[in-house]
Design a protein around this motif. Structure first.
Motif, mmCIF file in Angstrom:
data_model
loop_
_atom_site.group_PDB
_atom_site.id
_atom_site.type_symbol
_atom_site.label_atom_id
_atom_site.label_comp_id
_atom_site.label_asym_id
_atom_site.label_seq_id
_atom_site.Cartn_x
_atom_site.Cartn_y
_atom_site.Cartn_z
ATOM 1 N N LEU A 5 0.825 -1.212 0.000
ATOM 2 C CA LEU A 5 0.000 0.000 0.000
ATOM 3 C C LEU A 5 0.860 1.264 0.000
ATOM 4 O O LEU A 5 0.562 2.232 -0.709
ATOM 5 C CB LEU A 5 -0.945 0.008 1.196
ATOM 6 N N ILE A 6 1.925 1.264 0.787
ATOM 7 C CA ILE A 6 2.833 2.419 0.823
ATOM 8 C C ILE A 6 3.495 2.603 -0.541
ATOM 9 O O ILE A 6 3.605 3.722 -1.041
ATOM 10 C CB ILE A 6 3.888 2.250 1.936
ATOM 11 N N TRP A 7 3.926 1.507 -1.138
ATOM 12 C CA TRP A 7 4.564 1.547 -2.458
ATOM 13 C C TRP A 7 3.592 2.107 -3.502
ATOM 14 O O TRP A 7 3.962 2.936 -4.334
ATOM 15 C CB TRP A 7 5.015 0.148 -2.818
ATOM 16 N N THR A 8 2.344 1.666 -3.438
ATOM 17 C CA THR A 8 1.320 2.134 -4.367
ATOM 18 C C THR A 8 1.015 3.610 -4.128
ATOM 19 O O THR A 8 0.870 4.389 -5.085
ATOM 20 C CB THR A 8 0.037 1.294 -4.209
ATOM 21 N N PHE A 9 0.928 4.008 -2.866
ATOM 22 C CA PHE A 9 0.691 5.412 -2.526
ATOM 23 C C PHE A 9 1.814 6.293 -3.066
ATOM 24 O O PHE A 9 1.568 7.347 -3.648
ATOM 25 C CB PHE A 9 0.564 5.576 -1.002
ATOM 26 N N GLY A 10 3.051 5.867 -2.870
ATOM 27 C CA GLY A 10 4.184 6.631 -3.381
ATOM 28 C C GLY A 10 4.131 6.786 -4.892
ATOM 29 O O GLY A 10 4.391 7.859 -5.434
ATOM 30 N N LEU B 73 9.093 6.474 -14.113
ATOM 31 C CA LEU B 73 7.654 6.426 -13.866
ATOM 32 C C LEU B 73 7.055 5.120 -14.387
ATOM 33 O O LEU B 73 6.277 4.467 -13.684
ATOM 34 C CB LEU B 73 6.967 7.623 -14.516
ATOM 35 N N ALA B 74 7.426 4.728 -15.593
ATOM 36 C CA ALA B 74 6.890 3.490 -16.182
ATOM 37 C C ALA B 74 7.284 2.269 -15.355
ATOM 38 O O ALA B 74 6.453 1.364 -15.135
ATOM 39 C CB ALA B 74 7.385 3.335 -17.620
ATOM 40 N N MET B 75 8.518 2.222 -14.878
ATOM 41 C CA MET B 75 8.971 1.086 -14.081
ATOM 42 C C MET B 75 8.232 1.022 -12.741
ATOM 43 O O MET B 75 7.890 -0.062 -12.272
ATOM 44 C CB MET B 75 10.487 1.143 -13.847
ATOM 45 N N TRP B 76 8.012 2.164 -12.126
ATOM 46 C CA TRP B 76 7.298 2.173 -10.851
ATOM 47 C C TRP B 76 5.856 1.706 -11.050
ATOM 48 O O TRP B 76 5.341 0.885 -10.292
ATOM 49 C CB TRP B 76 7.332 3.562 -10.229
ATOM 50 N N ILE B 77 5.199 2.209 -12.089
ATOM 51 C CA ILE B 77 3.820 1.787 -12.367
ATOM 52 C C ILE B 77 3.778 0.287 -12.660
ATOM 53 O O ILE B 77 2.913 -0.427 -12.135
ATOM 54 C CB ILE B 77 3.222 2.600 -13.530
ATOM 55 N N ALA B 78 4.711 -0.196 -13.483
ATOM 56 C CA ALA B 78 4.743 -1.628 -13.809
ATOM 57 C C ALA B 78 4.978 -2.470 -12.558
ATOM 58 O O ALA B 78 4.357 -3.530 -12.390
ATOM 59 C CB ALA B 78 5.830 -1.898 -14.845
ATOM 60 N N ASP B 79 5.837 -2.005 -11.667
ATOM 61 C CA ASP B 79 6.109 -2.737 -10.442
ATOM 62 C C ASP B 79 4.867 -2.789 -9.548
ATOM 63 O O ASP B 79 4.557 -3.830 -8.973
ATOM 64 C CB ASP B 79 7.279 -2.094 -9.695
ATOM 65 N N TRP C 271 0.379 -6.069 -7.378
ATOM 66 C CA TRP C 271 -1.042 -6.300 -7.109
ATOM 67 C C TRP C 271 -1.554 -7.521 -7.870
ATOM 68 O O TRP C 271 -2.391 -8.263 -7.348
ATOM 69 C CB TRP C 271 -1.870 -5.065 -7.465
ATOM 70 N N ALA C 272 -1.070 -7.731 -9.085
ATOM 71 C CA ALA C 272 -1.547 -8.863 -9.892
ATOM 72 C C ALA C 272 -0.982 -10.194 -9.397
ATOM 73 O O ALA C 272 -1.674 -11.207 -9.417
ATOM 74 C CB ALA C 272 -1.183 -8.642 -11.357
ATOM 75 N N TRP C 273 0.292 -10.198 -8.992
ATOM 76 C CA TRP C 273 0.968 -11.421 -8.525
ATOM 77 C C TRP C 273 1.666 -11.100 -7.209
ATOM 78 O O TRP C 273 2.872 -10.819 -7.191
ATOM 79 C CB TRP C 273 1.990 -11.889 -9.558
ATOM 80 N N PRO C 274 0.946 -11.168 -6.087
ATOM 81 C CA PRO C 274 1.511 -10.744 -4.798
ATOM 82 C C PRO C 274 2.817 -11.439 -4.400
ATOM 83 O O PRO C 274 3.604 -10.872 -3.653
ATOM 84 C CB PRO C 274 0.401 -11.060 -3.796
ATOM 85 N N THR C 275 3.085 -12.635 -4.885
ATOM 86 C CA THR C 275 4.311 -13.325 -4.477
ATOM 87 C C THR C 275 5.438 -13.180 -5.488
ATOM 88 O O THR C 275 6.504 -13.758 -5.303
ATOM 89 C CB THR C 275 4.039 -14.823 -4.269
ATOM 90 N N TRP C 276 5.250 -12.400 -6.532
ATOM 91 C CA TRP C 276 6.279 -12.295 -7.568
ATOM 92 C C TRP C 276 7.598 -11.739 -7.032
ATOM 93 O O TRP C 276 8.659 -12.084 -7.501
ATOM 94 C CB TRP C 276 5.788 -11.465 -8.759
#
Length: 166
Positions: A28-33, A83-89, A94-99
């Protein structure tokens, strides 16, 4: 704000694995950032560059010339990549929580890249007063991340040793 979320998430991730109990809070913090950084980019384009890539490129080139003596605007593309790398990460987490457990090298490479870019943005290209504050924060975070990495490596080795002994 985005830089603080980035720093906190990187620091926390250095000290724990994705399967730990704090992984969802860290995500959540990563997504917020990431969201705050998207707003930062949007605000820069709205208020400073008037939605013109050319204006952003020229401003980047001017800043580079003032700092390094060479007019290069290509740093803007590095910002786009950041920006693209952060969004992709964020999407991947979120799509694969254990990746993150399986892609340790990719995660570390991403964190190193993002830390390098954040350092340049907040220390190298920042105005003088905030530059010194950001430098102090960067040094403190580096020490904390180093300690977290050493502790997590020691904890991992101890757990492996205790499994072998049992």
């Amino acid at each position: 704000m985005a830089l603080l979320a980035l720093a906190f998430a990187c620091m926390a991730a250095a000290g724990q694995r994705a399967r730990d109990s704090h992984a969802s809070a860290l995500r959540l913090i990563w997504t917020f950032g990431c969201a705050v950084f998207i707003l930062h980019v949007a605000a820069a384009f709205q208020f400073a560059h008037h939605w013109s890539h050319r204006a952003a490129y020229d401003a980047t080139a001017r800043q580079t010339r003032e700092l390094l003596g060479t007019e290069i605007g290509a740093g803007l593309y590095v910002s786009y990549f950041f920006l693209a790398m952060w969004i992709a990460d964020v999407i991947a987490w979120w799509a694969w929580p254990t990746w993150r457990e399986r892609q340790r090298f990719a995660r570390v490479a991403l964190y190193v890249f993002m830390a390098f870019i954040a350092f340049n943005a907040s220390v190298v290209f920042a105005p003088a007063p905030s530059r010194w504050v950001a430098l102090g924060v960067a040094v403190a975070l580096s020490i904390v991340v180093g300690i977290c990495l050493v502790r997590s490596r020691c904890n991992y080795r101890n757990s492996v040793l205790s499994e072998k002994i049992s």
